[in-house]
Design a protein around this motif. Sequence first.
Motif, short mmCIF file in Angstrom:
data_model
loop_
_atom_site.label_atom_id
_atom_site.label_comp_id
_atom_site.label_asym_id
_atom_site.label_seq_id
_atom_site.Cartn_x
_atom_site.Cartn_y
_atom_site.Cartn_z
N ARG A 169 0.86 -1.17 0.00
CA ARG A 169 0.00 0.00 0.00
C ARG A 169 0.90 1.23 0.00
O ARG A 169 2.01 1.21 0.50
N SER A 200 -9.81 4.95 -3.22
CA SER A 200 -9.42 5.31 -1.86
C SER A 200 -8.64 6.62 -1.83
O SER A 200 -8.64 7.32 -0.83
N ARG A 203 -11.09 9.29 -1.40
CA ARG A 203 -11.64 9.23 -0.05
C ARG A 203 -10.60 9.63 0.99
O ARG A 203 -10.86 9.63 2.17
N GLY A 209 -4.12 1.37 -2.34
CA GLY A 209 -3.62 0.16 -2.98
C GLY A 209 -3.23 0.43 -4.42
O GLY A 209 -2.26 -0.12 -4.95
N ASP A 210 -4.00 1.29 -5.10
CA ASP A 210 -3.68 1.68 -6.47
C ASP A 210 -4.38 3.00 -6.75
O ASP A 210 -5.11 3.52 -5.90
N ASP A 212 -7.13 4.94 -9.14
CA ASP A 212 -8.23 4.68 -10.05
C ASP A 212 -8.53 5.97 -10.78
O ASP A 212 -9.14 6.87 -10.21
N PHE A 271 -16.63 4.51 -8.80
CA PHE A 271 -15.21 4.20 -8.62
C PHE A 271 -14.58 4.93 -7.43
O PHE A 271 -13.46 4.65 -7.06
N ARG A 282 -26.92 1.73 -3.27
CA ARG A 282 -27.74 0.98 -4.22
C ARG A 282 -29.00 0.45 -3.54
O ARG A 282 -30.07 0.45 -4.11
P1 DGT Z 1 -7.56 0.48 -2.51
O1 DGT Z 1 -7.21 0.63 -3.94
O2 DGT Z 1 -7.33 -0.89 -1.99
O3 DGT Z 1 -6.89 1.49 -1.64
O4 DGT Z 1 -9.14 0.73 -2.32
P2 DGT Z 1 -10.21 1.27 -3.38
O5 DGT Z 1 -11.43 1.63 -2.59
O6 DGT Z 1 -9.64 2.32 -4.23
O7 DGT Z 1 -10.57 -0.05 -4.17
P3 DGT Z 1 -10.34 -0.49 -5.69
O8 DGT Z 1 -9.18 0.19 -6.31
O9 DGT Z 1 -10.32 -1.98 -5.65
O10 DGT Z 1 -11.69 -0.07 -6.43
C1 DGT Z 1 -12.02 1.27 -6.62
C2 DGT Z 1 -13.48 1.48 -6.38
O11 DGT Z 1 -14.27 0.76 -7.33
C3 DGT Z 1 -13.97 0.97 -5.03
O12 DGT Z 1 -13.75 1.88 -3.99
C4 DGT Z 1 -15.43 0.77 -5.30
C5 DGT Z 1 -15.47 0.32 -6.73
N1 DGT Z 1 -15.57 -1.13 -6.79
C6 DGT Z 1 -14.59 -1.99 -7.07
N2 DGT Z 1 -15.06 -3.24 -7.05
C7 DGT Z 1 -16.35 -3.16 -6.73
C8 DGT Z 1 -17.41 -4.12 -6.56
O13 DGT Z 1 -17.22 -5.32 -6.68
N3 DGT Z 1 -18.63 -3.63 -6.23
C9 DGT Z 1 -18.87 -2.30 -6.07
N4 DGT Z 1 -20.09 -1.88 -5.75
N5 DGT Z 1 -17.92 -1.39 -6.22
C10 DGT Z 1 -16.68 -1.81 -6.56
#
Ligand code: DGT
Length: 592
Positions: A169, A200, A203, A209-210, A212, A271, A282
């Motif tokens: 991370r 993230s 937020r 983690g990556d 977007d 996203f 939802r």
């Molecule tokens: P990270 O990258 O681990 O710090 O955390 P995030 O929140 O950036 O997660 P990431 O990069 O896997 O996905 C970006 C966003 O896309 C996530 O916050 C919500 C959305 N997303 C990804 N996969 C799903 C899913 O399966 N269902 C829903 N509702 N949203 C998703």
Amino acid sequence: RMPSHCAGACPMDITNAEIAAVFAEVADWLELDAENPFRIRAYRNAARTVEAWPRQLADMPHERREFAKLPGIGTDLGEKIGEILRSGTCSLLVRLRKSHPRGLTELLKVPGIGPRRVARLHHELGITTLSGLVRAARARRISTLKGFGRRSEDTLLQAAVAHLGSERRWSIAVASQHADAIMAYLRGSAAVLDIAVAGSFRRRRETVGDLDVLVSSRKPAQAAARFLAYPQVARVLARGNTRCSAILKSGLQVDLRVVAPHSFGSALVYFTGSKAHNIALRRGAQQRGLKISEYGVFRGATRIAGATETDIYAAVGLPLIAPELREDRGEIQAARENRLPQLIERDDLRGDLHAHTNATDGHASIAEMAAAAKSAGLSYLAITDHSHGLGVVHGLDASRLLRQLDAIDRFNADARGIAVLKGIEVEILEDGRLGLPDNVLARLDLVVAAVHSHFRLSRTRQTARILRAMDHPCFSVLAHPTGRLLGERAPCAIDIERVIRHARDRACFLELNAQPSRLDLDDVQARMAADAGVRLAICSDAHDVNGFAALRFGIGQARRAWLERRHVVNTLPLLDLRRLLAATMLKQPLAA
Ligand code: DGT
Ligand code: CA
Ligand code: CA
């Protein structure tokens, strides 16, 4: 993996997975030491058995004879299970960890590199970490070893970079630099209309983690091509007109989505996440007979919203919810009831209560730091250099501090537009006393106190130490209360709820340290403190003139903690702040 802060006795329910992780790690270390293969296999088998065991071992009677009856687990391993369940740790593992560089087991996880190669890389090139491996491969040092050709060096480099990218991370500060650069680059294409970094990162999580990246375009193929041609891209994982994924040279993964302008708002909501927030949103939409997706909000086949986030939330009957709140921690309910917090913003900060100069480990003078604080929009700055003590080199003793106070008086006498407060970052000694004499501390405007040593006291002793420090009549702010360093040092074992209650009774302040490696208190703890009526101090802990830039990371964390301006003491005008600081000075210590 066994959390490292459980190395002492800590009463908790140890799960089978945690026991299995201990055994697997022991096996890794033994393998690196080229130990007896049968012994290694015994630990690996035990890890598998325990992990797959249908009942929690913690619920079984803790006699070793019971554990020894499990398949493949004899007396010795049975005894170890008992030890782990009783004490939360395993002395063999502790010993193995102590006698090896920590990162070596990380190297084992890179596909295509076994224990023998890891041991050679360690002994012959001094490589102990994944990033060290990447550096050595880039510098072509690995192919100088016998048995490692150029080709295997390249394969290793790719695997290591991919592994770094997938497992690691990234600090929000590092991610910010990449985000800024890639956005500037993408804006250079006429095919790219709107652009945002979601996920993230948006937020404002402390680590990501990556990245977007979301782009709106009427020429998606062109936008995607621009992304893939980014000079920092090291490896493309996926290429398409609407989604691409790549790993940058640094190892950071970037996901790109390209959407039509009429879906930009809905894609941004989707996203940005979090996933939990999206699911809750939802559900609310469904109750209104609506469908919400990354393409828009739909009633039947009709799109009723999509272009902006405000439209999306409005379509489901809600005001816009700030990205930092989107964690499914009550924000949707609060939005429904029209009681979303008025979140603090960077411009609300009027001063900084924690900064260093070159009198100790900083790199600029009082005047330079004050000028930098002023140009960062602040109207007061507390100079809080370190007191001399165990954890710090060059700390101030009483006489050097008194000389600094004179220098601050001289500065304030002809300074314009910024007031410098007299402070100290004083050591909290092992027993909770402060590291400078009372009569010196009493001459300061504020006393910031911090732990820099003895991080591993038991929870009871650590908590007592902090509470005692807070009872000092001159105490004002508890700096980086848990002492954690992201990715490096786990938080100290302290009873944070007791510390918060004590801070409330004592009317003193808890820091939200804005250094991206600290962000301490974290979001959950800071929210707990504010809910309990404790004011927070969002401080830069600047060590040079650029250090005030960190304040925005503190603000991000504060917003994730639902903080409003009123919760943060350094949003106050100087006169009001002085009144509160004076009130923290006790006539006599509180009874414990
Ligand atoms: P990270 O990258 O681990 O710090 O955390 P995030 O929140 O950036 O997660 P990431 O990069 O896997 O996905 C970006 C966003 O896309 C996530 O916050 C919500 C959305 N997303 C990804 N996969 C799903 C899913 O399966 N269902 C829903 N509702 N949203 C998703
Ligand atoms: Ca992400
Ligand atoms: Ca992603």
